[in-house]
Enzyme design. Structure first.
Site, PDB file in Angstrom:
ATOM      1  N   ASP A  29      -9.839  -2.432   0.369  1.00 13.20           N
ATOM      2  CA  ASP A  29      -9.119  -2.014  -0.826  1.00 13.20           C
ATOM      3  C   ASP A  29      -8.511  -0.630  -0.496  1.00 13.20           C
ATOM      4  OD1 ASP A  29      -8.505  -1.827  -3.666  1.00 13.20           O
ATOM      5  OD2 ASP A  29     -10.152  -0.396  -3.784  1.00 13.20           O
ATOM      6  N   LEU A  30      -7.534  -0.192  -1.260  1.00 13.93           N
ATOM      7  CA  LEU A  30      -6.911   1.113  -0.960  1.00 13.93           C
ATOM      8  C   LEU A  30      -7.478   2.220  -1.850  1.00 13.93           C
ATOM      9  CD1 LEU A  30      -4.638   2.696   0.579  1.00 13.93           C
ATOM     10  CD2 LEU A  30      -3.202   2.226  -1.400  1.00 13.93           C
ATOM     11  N   ASP A  31      -7.116   2.137  -3.139  1.00 11.16           N
ATOM     12  CA  ASP A  31      -7.478   3.216  -4.066  1.00 11.16           C
ATOM     13  C   ASP A  31      -8.995   3.244  -4.264  1.00 11.16           C
ATOM     14  OD1 ASP A  31      -4.795   3.838  -4.426  1.00 11.16           O
ATOM     15  OD2 ASP A  31      -4.574   2.541  -6.160  1.00 11.16           O
ATOM     16  N   THR A  87      -7.108   8.025  -5.021  1.00  4.14           N
ATOM     17  CA  THR A  87      -5.930   8.139  -5.884  1.00  4.14           C
ATOM     18  C   THR A  87      -6.299   8.070  -7.365  1.00  4.14           C
ATOM     19  OG1 THR A  87      -5.673   5.818  -5.457  1.00  4.14           O
ATOM     20  CG2 THR A  87      -4.132   7.276  -4.334  1.00  4.14           C
ATOM     21  N   LYS A 115      -9.961   1.085 -12.720  1.00  2.00           N
ATOM     22  CA  LYS A 115     -10.032   0.983 -11.253  1.00  2.00           C
ATOM     23  C   LYS A 115      -9.825  -0.466 -10.827  1.00  2.00           C
ATOM     24  CE  LYS A 115     -12.692   5.046 -10.104  1.00  2.00           C
ATOM     25  NZ  LYS A 115     -13.966   5.595  -9.627  1.00  2.00           N
ATOM     26  N   GLY A 116      -8.889  -0.674  -9.915  1.00  2.75           N
ATOM     27  CA  GLY A 116      -8.614  -2.022  -9.406  1.00  2.75           C
ATOM     28  C   GLY A 116      -7.787  -2.876 -10.345  1.00  2.75           C
ATOM     29  N   VAL A 117      -7.412  -2.305 -11.506  1.00  2.00           N
ATOM     30  CA  VAL A 117      -6.671  -3.050 -12.532  1.00  2.00           C
ATOM     31  C   VAL A 117      -5.171  -2.770 -12.362  1.00  2.00           C
ATOM     32  CG1 VAL A 117      -6.321  -3.200 -15.036  1.00  2.00           C
ATOM     33  CG2 VAL A 117      -8.623  -2.929 -14.119  1.00  2.00           C
ATOM     34  N   ARG A 139      -1.092  -2.154 -12.981  1.00  2.00           N
ATOM     35  CA  ARG A 139      -0.420  -1.183 -13.856  1.00  2.00           C
ATOM     36  C   ARG A 139      -0.163  -1.787 -15.239  1.00  2.00           C
ATOM     37  NH1 ARG A 139       4.983   0.671 -11.358  1.00  2.00           N
ATOM     38  NH2 ARG A 139       3.637   0.605  -9.529  1.00  2.00           N
ATOM     39  N   SER A 161      -4.900  -4.658  -1.846  1.00  2.00           N
ATOM     40  CA  SER A 161      -4.829  -3.686  -2.950  1.00  2.00           C
ATOM     41  C   SER A 161      -4.011  -4.223  -4.114  1.00  2.00           C
ATOM     42  CB  SER A 161      -4.175  -2.395  -2.425  1.00  2.00           C
ATOM     43  OG  SER A 161      -3.835  -1.541  -3.490  1.00  2.00           O
ATOM     44  N   ALA A 162      -4.377  -3.796  -5.337  1.00  2.00           N
ATOM     45  CA  ALA A 162      -3.595  -4.151  -6.525  1.00  2.00           C
ATOM     46  C   ALA A 162      -2.356  -3.274  -6.662  1.00  2.00           C
ATOM     47  CB  ALA A 162      -4.464  -3.980  -7.771  1.00  2.00           C
ATOM     48  N   SER A 163      -2.297  -2.197  -5.884  1.00  2.00           N
ATOM     49  CA  SER A 163      -1.232  -1.203  -6.092  1.00  2.00           C
ATOM     50  C   SER A 163       0.112  -1.638  -5.528  1.00  2.00           C
ATOM     51  CB  SER A 163      -1.639   0.126  -5.443  1.00  2.00           C
ATOM     52  OG  SER A 163      -0.572   1.042  -5.539  1.00  2.00           O
ATOM     53  N   LYS A 164       1.162  -1.360  -6.306  1.00  2.00           N
ATOM     54  CA  LYS A 164       2.528  -1.592  -5.816  1.00  2.00           C
ATOM     55  C   LYS A 164       2.992  -0.425  -4.950  1.00  2.00           C
ATOM     56  CE  LYS A 164       3.959  -4.780  -9.367  1.00  2.00           C
ATOM     57  NZ  LYS A 164       4.766  -5.105 -10.509  1.00  2.00           N
ATOM     58  N   ASN A 165       2.197   0.630  -4.893  1.00  2.00           N
ATOM     59  CA  ASN A 165       2.543   1.796  -4.079  1.00  2.00           C
ATOM     60  C   ASN A 165       1.734   1.849  -2.787  1.00  2.00           C
ATOM     61  OD1 ASN A 165       4.410   3.176  -5.978  1.00  2.00           O
ATOM     62  ND2 ASN A 165       2.606   3.197  -7.290  1.00  2.00           N
ATOM     63  N   LYS A 180      -7.171  -8.966  -9.426  1.00  2.21           N
ATOM     64  CA  LYS A 180      -8.621  -9.028  -9.269  1.00  2.21           C
ATOM     65  C   LYS A 180      -9.225  -9.094 -10.677  1.00  2.21           C
ATOM     66  CE  LYS A 180      -8.079  -5.850  -5.363  1.00  2.21           C
ATOM     67  NZ  LYS A 180      -8.246  -4.461  -4.887  1.00  2.21           N
ATOM     68  N   GLU A 224     -14.745  -2.521  -1.186  1.00  2.00           N
ATOM     69  CA  GLU A 224     -14.168  -2.375  -2.535  1.00  2.00           C
ATOM     70  C   GLU A 224     -14.902  -1.314  -3.351  1.00  2.00           C
ATOM     71  OE1 GLU A 224     -12.358  -2.881  -5.142  1.00  2.00           O
ATOM     72  OE2 GLU A 224     -10.897  -4.312  -4.424  1.00  2.00           O
ATOM     73  N   ASP A 225     -14.163  -0.614  -4.225  1.00  2.00           N
ATOM     74  CA  ASP A 225     -14.806   0.358  -5.125  1.00  2.00           C
ATOM     75  C   ASP A 225     -14.842  -0.126  -6.571  1.00  2.00           C
ATOM     76  OD1 ASP A 225     -11.995   0.671  -5.553  1.00  2.00           O
ATOM     77  OD2 ASP A 225     -12.409   2.570  -6.553  1.00  2.00           O
TER      78      ASP A 225
HETATM   79  P1  B16 Z   1       0.082   1.021  -9.004  1.00  2.00           P
HETATM   80  P2  B16 Z   1      -6.604  -0.764  -5.595  1.00  2.00           P
HETATM   81  C1  B16 Z   1      -5.340  -0.162  -7.905  1.00  2.00           C
HETATM   82  O1  B16 Z   1      -5.453  -0.099  -6.517  1.00  2.00           O
HETATM   83  C2  B16 Z   1      -5.966   1.037  -8.600  1.00  2.00           C
HETATM   84  O2  B16 Z   1      -7.370   1.039  -8.428  1.00  2.00           O
HETATM   85  C3  B16 Z   1      -5.660   0.987 -10.061  1.00  2.00           C
HETATM   86  O3  B16 Z   1      -6.218   2.085 -10.725  1.00  2.00           O
HETATM   87  C4  B16 Z   1      -4.146   0.946 -10.273  1.00  2.00           C
HETATM   88  O4  B16 Z   1      -3.820   0.833 -11.643  1.00  2.00           O
HETATM   89  C5  B16 Z   1      -3.586  -0.263  -9.512  1.00  2.00           C
HETATM   90  O5  B16 Z   1      -3.926  -0.156  -8.147  1.00  2.00           O
HETATM   91  C6  B16 Z   1      -2.083  -0.370  -9.630  1.00  2.00           C
HETATM   92  O6  B16 Z   1      -1.505   0.711  -8.957  1.00  2.00           O
HETATM   93  O7  B16 Z   1       0.395   1.579 -10.331  1.00  2.00           O
HETATM   94  O8  B16 Z   1       0.238   2.007  -7.849  1.00  2.00           O
HETATM   95  O9  B16 Z   1       0.786  -0.284  -8.723  1.00  2.00           O
HETATM   96  O10 B16 Z   1      -7.882  -0.090  -5.992  1.00  2.00           O
HETATM   97  O11 B16 Z   1      -6.589  -2.263  -5.832  1.00  2.00           O
HETATM   98  O12 B16 Z   1      -6.146  -0.383  -4.202  1.00  2.00           O
HETATM   99 MG    MG Z   2      -9.897   0.377  -5.596  1.00  2.00          MG
END
Ligand code: B16
Ligand code: MG
Length: 222
Positions: free
Chosen positions: A12-14, A20, A48-50, A52, A117-121, A148, A172-173
């Protein structure tokens, strides 16, 4: 816990590679304040992990707020702009402690490495912390349609590595991330507190406590 030898490692990333969460918190809090809503550190834990979109839906429900779809889209954009400006100067000093050692040790053991990762960044962040070259595959919020605890992100990661799910281990966190890894048929290692991650196969507070001998045991399914 599966005794299958692990050939793939999915991070996982964040909260695992980089902290982050503190930046997401500031960005959501600024946004909430601009709308007259409350948003606390405890609320942030639940994000966390949710994704946007889901995060904003939760903040709205906690505040019993109803907004138009136009405002919803505008707030999503605004939150991301605030977040991006907060991480603009992020560099490799923000890698969480011993992340690089662990990745290099897995590589030395012949494992392939993916991001889930769930993040688009996720891709720009991996670049900022100088870890992109270590990853054989990246699956992030731009690739998946189900968040997730759905296993999609990790199943795509295993597929991209060309490794069967039972031969993958996930770090994973987030509680939802541990559930997602298990739903994918993978070993799940929690990074954080057992109070949140008690359903993981093992939980460590951070990577500094996982020495190379322990990494070998994890990979050998012991
Ligand atoms: P973004 P992960 C998740 O990343 C974060 O834990 C979560 O807090 C955030 O809302 C989500 O990415 C979306 O991120 O706004 O950058 O697309 O923990 O799955 O790496
Ligand atoms: Mg995470």
């Amino acid at each position: 816990m599966s005794r299958t030898k692990k050939l793939g490692v999915i991070f996982d990333l964040d909260g695992v590679i980089v902290d982050t969460a503190k930046y997401h918190f500031i960005a959501w809090q600024q946004l909430a304040q601009s709308q007259g809503w409350t948003f606390t550190a405890a609320d942030n834990e639940q994000l966390k992990g949710v994704s946007r979109v889901r995060s904003l839906e939760l903040i709205l429900s906690w505040n019993k707020a109803n907004i138009s779809s136009e405002l919803f889209e505008r707030l999503l954009k605004e939150k991301n702009e605030r977040y991006l400006s907060l991480i603009r100067d992020m560099d490799e000093s923000e890698q969480l402690p011993d992340v690089l050692r662990v990745i290099e040790q897995f590589k030395a053991m012949g494992c392939k490495i993916a991001l889930g990762s769930a993040s688009k960044n996720a891709r720009p962040i991996l670049n900022k912390v100088a870890l992109t070259p270590y990853f054989d595959a990246v699956v992030d919020g731009t690739n998946v349609s189900k968040a997730k605890p759905d296993p999609e992100v990790f199943l795509q990661g295993a597929e991209a590595l060309g490794i069967s799910p039972e031969a993958c281990v996930v770090f994973e966190d987030a509680a939802a991330g541990i559930e997602a890894a298990h739903a994918a048929g993978m070993m799940a290692i929690g990074i954080g507190q057992p109070t949140h991650l008690g359903h993981a196969d093992a939980v460590f507070p951070n990577f500094t406590v996982i020495d190379d001998a322990l990494l070998k045991q994890l990979i050998n399914g012991q």
